[in-house]
Design an enzyme around this catalytic site. Sequence first.
Site, PDB file in Angstrom:
ATOM      1  N   ALA A 188       0.895  -1.561   0.035  1.00 37.73           N
ATOM      2  CA  ALA A 188       0.222  -0.046  -0.132  1.00 37.73           C
ATOM      3  C   ALA A 188       1.112   1.367   0.163  1.00 37.73           C
ATOM      4  O   ALA A 188       0.505   1.896   0.037  1.00 37.73           O
ATOM      5  CB  ALA A 188      -1.035  -0.245   1.567  1.00 37.73           C
ATOM      6  N   ALA A 189       1.993   1.019   0.083  1.00 34.34           N
ATOM      7  CA  ALA A 189       3.106   2.320   0.002  1.00 34.34           C
ATOM      8  C   ALA A 189       3.115   3.476  -1.392  1.00 34.34           C
ATOM      9  O   ALA A 189       2.874   4.275  -1.200  1.00 34.34           O
ATOM     10  CB  ALA A 189       4.926   2.180   0.107  1.00 34.34           C
ATOM     11  N   GLY A 190       2.552   2.424  -2.041  1.00 36.89           N
ATOM     12  CA  GLY A 190       2.542   2.999  -3.832  1.00 36.89           C
ATOM     13  C   GLY A 190       0.868   3.898  -3.778  1.00 36.89           C
ATOM     14  O   GLY A 190       0.791   4.868  -4.411  1.00 36.89           O
ATOM     15  N   ASP A 191      -0.284   3.049  -2.763  1.00 37.74           N
ATOM     16  CA  ASP A 191      -1.328   3.717  -3.151  1.00 37.74           C
ATOM     17  C   ASP A 191      -1.282   5.104  -2.264  1.00 37.74           C
ATOM     18  O   ASP A 191      -2.066   5.728  -2.848  1.00 37.74           O
ATOM     19  CB  ASP A 191      -2.001   2.449  -2.422  1.00 37.74           C
TER      20      ASP A 191
HETATM   21  O1  RIB Z   1      -1.098  -1.886  -3.687  1.00 38.59           O
HETATM   22  C1  RIB Z   1      -1.437  -2.768  -2.174  1.00 38.59           C
HETATM   23  C2  RIB Z   1      -2.991  -3.262  -2.543  1.00 38.59           C
HETATM   24  O2  RIB Z   1      -2.497  -4.010  -4.530  1.00 38.59           O
HETATM   25  C3  RIB Z   1      -3.272  -4.908  -1.800  1.00 38.59           C
HETATM   26  O3  RIB Z   1      -3.714  -4.146  -0.827  1.00 38.59           O
HETATM   27  C4  RIB Z   1      -4.537  -5.457  -2.538  1.00 38.59           C
HETATM   28  O4  RIB Z   1      -5.231  -6.092  -2.348  1.00 38.59           O
HETATM   29  C5  RIB Z   1      -3.956  -5.472  -4.016  1.00 38.59           C
HETATM   30  O5  RIB Z   1      -4.861  -4.955  -4.285  1.00 38.59           O
END
Ligand code: RIB
Length: 309
Positions: free
Chosen positions: A253-256
């Site tokens: 989730a760091a990219g998100d």
């Molecule tokens: O970017 C991380 C996410 O990628 C995770 O939470 C997983 O569900 C996938 O969607």
Amino acid sequence: MPPKPRILVVGSTNIDFVTMVERIPACGETIISEGSYGFVPGGKGANSAVAAARLGADVILCTRTGSDTYGKSLKKLYSDEGIDTRFVIHDKQANTGLSSIIVERNGNNRITVFPGANKNLSSDDVEEAFTTYPDALLLQFEAPYEAVDAAIKLANASDVPVFVDAGPANQEININTLGKLEIFSPNEKEAFEYTGISPTNAENYIRICLDLYSRLDVKYIVLKLGEKGCYLYDGHLGEAFPSYHVNAVDTTAAGDSFTAALTYEYLRSGNIRSACMYANAVGALTVTKNGAIPSLPKEKEVIEFIKNN
Ligand code: RIB
């Protein structure tokens, strides 16, 4: 732009089955692990939505979950985070999306996504969510092409800026035909998938950006370079923004959170350079904790972190 921008996130929702392991087993090998496992809320769309909400944005999430227990508890979680969940649809035909995530000791991960209900996110769903008149659209490629395409078209039609986290590299999506974008942000792996150029040095960063810039209608490209920070290309010049040194336990989730922070700070300040630095801080903080949504920092933590580093 208002100090509290309203961001519409169109994207995926998953429950992450996370296994923390010492190492990846070889083919045919069985390892008895001393690590741990658990079910954690995730999904690139939901992660970005919660990240932006925790930083202070007004967030509307358009996504599909199953009508199962996971779907219901995820929707409650988003609502508890202050997110507008009117467009979080419980799909009767499919289960909530599931990601199987293996996290190694160094924090690096490997992810397999089983999209489930995410596959059914439609252009009609997106059209309904646009009735909220957002200030910006934030998308990833973990949603069907139909939804991504409709969202960009609707945003372009009403001059709503579009922010794209270009992950995962999705065969279904042809980046050459996306509409007008404000920021396009791939990570290292995705940059390679789209251009065939490895982001191994500064010369290649600029080659990647030039390639992408010639194919996209975009204002800025921001390459996410993991622990190295990020690289900005504005159509004329490229500039590297080194990240913070932290102890990485899980990069999920760091990219998100990076792209959510980039979007939020850019909307708030109108300054792409301060947005890159802010996003580096948020991405760095995210890797210091385990899991996707549980690892996303709140605004106060980010302010404190930037002050102390
Ligand atoms: O970017 C991380 C996410 O990628 C995770 O939470 C997983 O569900 C996938 O969607």
